[in-house]
Design a protein around this motif. Structure first.
Motif, PDB file in Angstrom:
ATOM      1  N   TYR A  26       0.945  -1.260  -0.249  1.00  9.66           N
ATOM      2  CA  TYR A  26       0.025   0.426  -0.452  1.00  9.66           C
ATOM      3  C   TYR A  26       0.560   1.309  -0.081  1.00  9.66           C
ATOM      4  CZ  TYR A  26       1.183  -0.252   4.561  1.00  9.66           C
ATOM      5  OH  TYR A  26       2.021  -0.337   5.471  1.00  9.66           O
ATOM      6  N   HIS A  27       0.584   2.347  -0.705  1.00  7.24           N
ATOM      7  CA  HIS A  27       1.071   3.363  -0.347  1.00  7.24           C
ATOM      8  C   HIS A  27       1.050   4.816   0.855  1.00  7.24           C
ATOM      9  CE1 HIS A  27       3.025   6.954  -2.337  1.00  7.24           C
ATOM     10  NE2 HIS A  27       1.828   7.857  -1.993  1.00  7.24           N
ATOM     11  N   GLU A  28      -0.339   3.869   1.411  1.00  9.04           N
ATOM     12  CA  GLU A  28      -0.167   4.988   2.618  1.00  9.04           C
ATOM     13  C   GLU A  28      -1.224   4.082   3.563  1.00  9.04           C
ATOM     14  OE1 GLU A  28      -0.804   9.235   3.742  1.00  9.04           O
ATOM     15  OE2 GLU A  28      -2.021   9.019   2.460  1.00  9.04           O
ATOM     16  N   LEU A  29      -0.950   3.916   5.314  1.00  6.02           N
ATOM     17  CA  LEU A  29      -2.048   3.510   5.991  1.00  6.02           C
ATOM     18  C   LEU A  29      -2.609   5.350   6.761  1.00  6.02           C
ATOM     19  CD1 LEU A  29      -2.456   0.591   7.275  1.00  6.02           C
ATOM     20  CD2 LEU A  29      -0.726   1.501   9.062  1.00  6.02           C
ATOM     21  N   ILE A  30      -3.446   5.002   6.635  1.00  4.42           N
ATOM     22  CA  ILE A  30      -3.823   6.206   7.314  1.00  4.42           C
ATOM     23  C   ILE A  30      -5.301   6.077   8.578  1.00  4.42           C
ATOM     24  CG2 ILE A  30      -5.899   6.856   5.077  1.00  4.42           C
ATOM     25  CD1 ILE A  30      -4.562   9.875   6.269  1.00  4.42           C
ATOM     26  N   ASN A  31      -5.441   6.920   9.262  1.00  6.49           N
ATOM     27  CA  ASN A  31      -6.496   6.324   9.764  1.00  6.49           C
ATOM     28  C   ASN A  31      -7.914   7.317  10.155  1.00  6.49           C
ATOM     29  OD1 ASN A  31      -7.990   5.067  12.416  1.00  6.49           O
ATOM     30  ND2 ASN A  31      -6.271   6.182  13.686  1.00  6.49           N
ATOM     31  N   THR A  32      -9.017   7.075   9.600  1.00  9.67           N
ATOM     32  CA  THR A  32      -9.701   8.001   9.980  1.00  9.67           C
ATOM     33  C   THR A  32     -11.325   7.162  10.772  1.00  9.67           C
ATOM     34  OG1 THR A  32     -10.761   6.955   7.493  1.00  9.67           O
ATOM     35  CG2 THR A  32      -8.570   8.985   7.172  1.00  9.67           C
ATOM     36  N   SER A  33     -12.271   7.623   9.783  1.00  8.44           N
ATOM     37  CA  SER A  33     -12.266   6.817  10.688  1.00  8.44           C
ATOM     38  C   SER A  33     -12.769   5.084  11.088  1.00  8.44           C
ATOM     39  CB  SER A  33     -14.228   6.497   9.769  1.00  8.44           C
ATOM     40  OG  SER A  33     -14.010   5.103   8.722  1.00  8.44           O
ATOM     41  N   ARG A  34     -11.426   4.681   9.958  1.00  7.82           N
ATOM     42  CA  ARG A  34     -10.518   3.242  10.690  1.00  7.82           C
ATOM     43  C   ARG A  34      -9.200   3.431  10.035  1.00  7.82           C
ATOM     44  NH1 ARG A  34     -15.585   1.325   8.059  1.00  7.82           N
ATOM     45  NH2 ARG A  34     -16.156   1.031  10.023  1.00  7.82           N
ATOM     46  N   PRO A  35      -8.756   1.954  10.215  1.00  4.58           N
ATOM     47  CA  PRO A  35      -7.734   2.062  10.064  1.00  4.58           C
ATOM     48  C   PRO A  35      -7.396   1.487   8.062  1.00  4.58           C
ATOM     49  CG  PRO A  35      -6.985   1.109  11.908  1.00  4.58           C
ATOM     50  CD  PRO A  35      -8.566   1.592  11.549  1.00  4.58           C
ATOM     51  N   PHE A  36      -7.339   2.103   7.553  1.00  2.46           N
ATOM     52  CA  PHE A  36      -7.083   1.979   5.746  1.00  2.46           C
ATOM     53  C   PHE A  36      -6.228   1.917   5.426  1.00  2.46           C
ATOM     54  CE2 PHE A  36     -11.855   3.895   5.831  1.00  2.46           C
ATOM     55  CZ  PHE A  36     -12.540   2.731   6.138  1.00  2.46           C
ATOM     56  N   MET A  37      -6.021   1.525   4.319  1.00  4.46           N
ATOM     57  CA  MET A  37      -4.626   0.464   3.490  1.00  4.46           C
ATOM     58  C   MET A  37      -5.310   2.215   1.964  1.00  4.46           C
ATOM     59  SD  MET A  37      -2.922  -3.081   4.047  1.00  4.46           S
ATOM     60  CE  MET A  37      -4.875  -3.290   3.389  1.00  4.46           C
ATOM     61  N   ARG A  38      -4.705   2.767   2.103  1.00  3.73           N
ATOM     62  CA  ARG A  38      -5.308   3.948   0.989  1.00  3.73           C
ATOM     63  C   ARG A  38      -3.887   3.213  -0.551  1.00  3.73           C
ATOM     64  NH1 ARG A  38      -5.993  10.417   1.901  1.00  3.73           N
ATOM     65  NH2 ARG A  38      -6.319   9.307  -0.406  1.00  3.73           N
ATOM     66  N   ASN A  39      -4.166   3.029  -1.709  1.00  6.39           N
ATOM     67  CA  ASN A  39      -4.070   2.896  -3.347  1.00  6.39           C
ATOM     68  C   ASN A  39      -2.915   1.668  -2.595  1.00  6.39           C
ATOM     69  OD1 ASN A  39      -3.758   4.995  -4.895  1.00  6.39           O
ATOM     70  ND2 ASN A  39      -2.905   6.676  -3.128  1.00  6.39           N
ATOM     71  N   VAL A  40      -3.747   0.476  -2.970  1.00 10.68           N
ATOM     72  CA  VAL A  40      -3.340  -0.370  -2.775  1.00 10.68           C
ATOM     73  C   VAL A  40      -2.648  -1.845  -3.894  1.00 10.68           C
ATOM     74  CG1 VAL A  40      -4.181  -3.288  -1.659  1.00 10.68           C
ATOM     75  CG2 VAL A  40      -5.025  -0.391  -0.644  1.00 10.68           C
ATOM     76  N   CYS A  41      -2.050  -2.753  -3.700  1.00 10.15           N
ATOM     77  CA  CYS A  41      -1.493  -3.553  -4.978  1.00 10.15           C
ATOM     78  C   CYS A  41      -1.200  -4.741  -5.276  1.00 10.15           C
ATOM     79  CB  CYS A  41      -0.484  -3.118  -5.996  1.00 10.15           C
ATOM     80  SG  CYS A  41      -0.235  -3.825  -6.965  1.00 10.15           S
ATOM     81  N   ALA A  42      -1.499  -5.842  -5.360  1.00 12.34           N
ATOM     82  CA  ALA A  42      -1.675  -7.181  -4.747  1.00 12.34           C
ATOM     83  C   ALA A  42       0.202  -7.928  -5.620  1.00 12.34           C
ATOM     84  CB  ALA A  42      -2.385  -8.632  -5.169  1.00 12.34           C
ATOM     85  N   VAL A  43       0.901  -8.302  -4.276  1.00 12.54           N
ATOM     86  CA  VAL A  43       1.644  -8.846  -4.936  1.00 12.54           C
ATOM     87  C   VAL A  43       2.404 -10.005  -4.596  1.00 12.54           C
ATOM     88  CG1 VAL A  43       3.425  -6.114  -4.625  1.00 12.54           C
ATOM     89  CG2 VAL A  43       2.663  -8.085  -2.670  1.00 12.54           C
TER      90      VAL A  43
END
Length: 704
Positions: free
Chosen positions: A615-632
């Motif tokens: 993931y490009h960024e791990l950010i905590n808003t309403s809950r922890p989210f990974m943004r810009n995610v890619c399968a490896v």
């Protein structure tokens, strides 16, 4: 035009600078320090032995102040006076006064550690305590000892603790320059409003209807709130009874605005018209807008904070400090007596606000800064003991070292690698720089440049699908024909979107039709062009960086790119654990995190995500989210996980070895990106659930 206060101190400033290698200048709001100090030293002949560099923490300030100084000197911007910000350089061989972001000066010092091109370095707006400015303070302290005969360093600020900085620089002199400040009446609310946007709106309208002429500056937290306020305020003003009050125009002011829209706020209002400027904290000190008589202070600021123990960012709206509140109020007293409407009680100011803003270095990921320090190849630098004005936590520095080690920027002894040196030359965060280097080796540099540029420009793609979306949103996006990432994730979608735009000959209407911001897409195009030039100069561009742009890609092509991303995001891996409460969930650093709802990463027909993602960024808003995610793939992950077995933080720091109080990663695995999740429930219950989910998954796979 009134004479700025700093000009009355010109002789004193020149005398003090001549006698001391370091000088701290505390210039109050309106003193003219940002525009005049460089001109004073220019007149005194300092530019005959080198240029004057003036750093700014913000891109907007670097550009606007350079424009102002060029105008005052009667010079074309880019000639005698110029500026340099990331991905934009308006300087020439004639430039002798150069405004630049603090990050740009750090980057220049990589190719010239002595910074011999400069006779004077001015660190302006140091009170903002940006991450890069704090790094520069430490480096200037070292550099002065090497160039004490011909380098002058000035640290300037409106509110900085001059005594503290003076001690840091071995007792250097501190000059105080008063500003032009008229009395400002501070009006407090009786209670904290439940909705500060609505409260700001009501206050603004009251001022407009009841108060004499004078412009209004409204402090909001970010672009979204600013856009709401501008829209609502314009609507309310238009609906006022004609002739009941003067006319008004409303301007937004934030860092994401293009320069031509930022400049508008500096133009005076037409006759019998009031200006409303709705701004972020950029208007506290970085930019001065004349004509402000009324300030509306919401009491909040949007602050990005990083937690090194979780690797997670949060974008929080927090209370400002007393220093910030005083700066905001001071904006109302520049041209005549003014008023500051504080939308909070006096008790909140006295008892709840911090004295000063927490320095960015104590609330940011330090991977990029530590890579920079390592790239200087100074044998006596121990990262954990580097001389900072306000040291970050040991945990933050350890986290940065760990990140760099896992992506091959430093070796197990903390020495920068050839890969790390190449990464440091790229104006990118470490993960993206590492991705480009790996992509060059794998033969997919062109595609990686595109993805990196789209991420750097922060291009937002609204979901082309409508899974888990409201019916209204589904209808709204049904017309969009954007690519979907071919099931591999968001990085692949970014590539596909850019290449679709390329096939449309970069038509702005194509962006509009697909709900993409034209300015962001154009910026990504510019960034890609500049990155292409940089990698080719570095000798990394063995490929034609434009090759295959319009060719249809296969899964094999995407596999190369995904593999490069895995190498770049080595510390940003997450492992699929289970489907939790209906959300796609992955385990990372002893917690459950979810793929952001906007992601195009696809689960299989059984609702299972890939085994591993980056993931490009791990950010905590309403809950922890990974943004810009890619399968490896797991085979790409294994070499990274093996590196953890021999990691020793003290060696990575540059120290002599492991201390008795510091365990190796074998005994301290809490920060491993591949660590299993410990969730609530009886001991072993989570492990058994995870194992059962894996067995079901493998069984289904075998039956296909």
């Amino acid at each position: 035009m009134a004479v700025l206060p700093i000009l009355q101190f010109e002789d004193k400033i020149a005398e003090t600078v001549a006698e001391n290698p370091v000088v701290v200048i505390i210039g109050e709001t309106g003193s003219g320090k940002s525009t005049q100090l460089s001109q004073i030293l220019h007149r005194r002949g300092y530019t005959r032995s080198g240029a004057i560099a003036v750093t700014q923490p913000r891109r907007v300030a670097a550009v606007t102040v350079a424009r102002r100084v060029a105008f005052e000197l009667g010079s074309r911007l880019g000639e005698e006076v110029g500026y340099a910000i990331r991905f934009e350089d308006r300087t020439s061989d004639k430039t002798c006064i150069k405004y630049l972001t603090d990050g740009c000066l750090l980057r220049e010092s990589l190719s010239n550690p002595e910074l011999n091109q400069y006779s004077v370095i001015i660190l302006d707006e140091a009170h903002e305590r940006s991450l890069n400015t704090d790094i520069l303070l430490g480096l200037m302290k070292r550099l002065i000892n090497r160039r004490s005969s011909n380098l002058k360093v000035l640290i300037t600020s409106a509110t900085l603790d001059g005594v503290k900085v003076s001690r840091f620089f071995s007792g250097c002199p501190v000059l105080n320059v008063p500003g032009i400040l008229f009395p400002v009446e501070k009006l407090y609310s009786t209670e904290r409003p439940t909705n500060y946007v609505e409260c700001c709106l009501k206050t603004a309208l009251d001022v407009h209807v009841r108060e004499p002429p004078g412009d209004v500056l409204i402090f909001m937290t970010g672009q979204d709130d600013i856009d709401k306020m501008v829209f609502k305020l314009e609507e309310k003003i238009q609906n006022l009874e004609e002739g009941s009050c003067m006319d008004a125009i409303v301007f937004p002011l934030h860092g994401s605005l293009p320069p031509e829209l930022q400049i508008r706020v500096f133009s005076p209002a037409p006759p019998n018209c009031r200006r409303f400027i709705v701004a972020t904290n950029i208007a506290e000190t970085s930019l001065t807008v004349d004509g402000i008589v009324y300030v509306i202070d919401s009491g909040f600021v949007k602050q990005r904070q990083y937690n090194p123990s979780t690797g997670m960012y949060s974008l929080d709206i927090v209370q400002i400090s007393r220093v910030q509140a005083d700066q905001r109020a001071g904006r109302a007293g520049r041209t005549r007596p003014g008023k500051c409407y504080r939308l909070y009680p006096r008790t909140v100011y006295d008892e709840e606000f911090l004295d000063a803003t927490i320095p960015e270095i104590q609330r940011s990921s330090l991977a990029g800064s530590v890579l920079y320090l390592k790239s200087l190849s100074l044998s006596d630098i121990d990262i954990l003991k580097f001389d900072f004005l306000d040291p970050p936590s040991r945990e933050s520095l350890e986290d940065a070292l760990r990140q760099l080690y896992l992506i091959d920027a430093i070796d197990e002894n903390g020495q920068i690698t050839e890969i790390g040196k190449a990464m440091a030359e790229l104006p990118l965060e470490p993960s993206l720089a590492r991705t480009l280097i790996e992509a060059n080796e794998l033969g997919c540099l062109s595609q990686a440049l595109t993805v990196t540029s789209m991420l750097s420009a922060e291009v937002a793609i609204r979901p082309a699908h409508s899974k888990n979306k409201e019916k209204k949103r589904k209808q709204s996006f049904s017309k969009s024909k954007l690519p979907d990432g071919s099931g591999w994730g968001d990085h692949i979608q970014l590539l596909q979107v850019y290449e679709s735009w390329d096939r449309a000959d970069y038509d702005p209407n194509w962006c509009t039709d697909n709900d993409l911001q034209v300015r962001s897409m154009m910026f990504s195009k510019d960034v890609r062009k500049q990155l292409s030039q940089i990698v080719q100069k570095m000798g990394k561009g063995s490929l034609d960086v434009e090759s295959g742009m319009r060719q249809k890609k296969s899964d094999k092509d995407y596999k190369k790119l995904r593999r490069a991303l895995c190498r770049g995001y080595g510390n940003q891996l997450a492992e699929r654990m289970l489907l939790h409460n209906g959300y796609h969930t992955l385990g990372y650093r002893s917690q459950l995190v979810q793929v952001h709802p906007s992601s195009v990463l696809e689960a299989d027909e059984d609702g299972q995500l890939p085994d591993y993602v980056v993931y490009h960024e791990l950010i905590n808003t309403s809950r922890p989210f990974m943004r810009n995610v890619c399968a490896v793939e797991i085979s790409w992950v294994q070499p990274i996980s093996k590196k953890l077995e021999k990691m020793n933080i003290d060696k990575l720091s540059g120290g002599s070895g492991a201390s008795e109080n510091n365990e190796t990663i074998e005994n301290k695995t809490i920060n491993s990106p591949l660590q299993a999740v410990d969730a609530s429930g009886p001991p072993g219950s989570m492990d058994s659930k995870i194992q059962a989910a894996r067995e079901r998954y493998l069984a289904r796979k075998a039956n296909r």
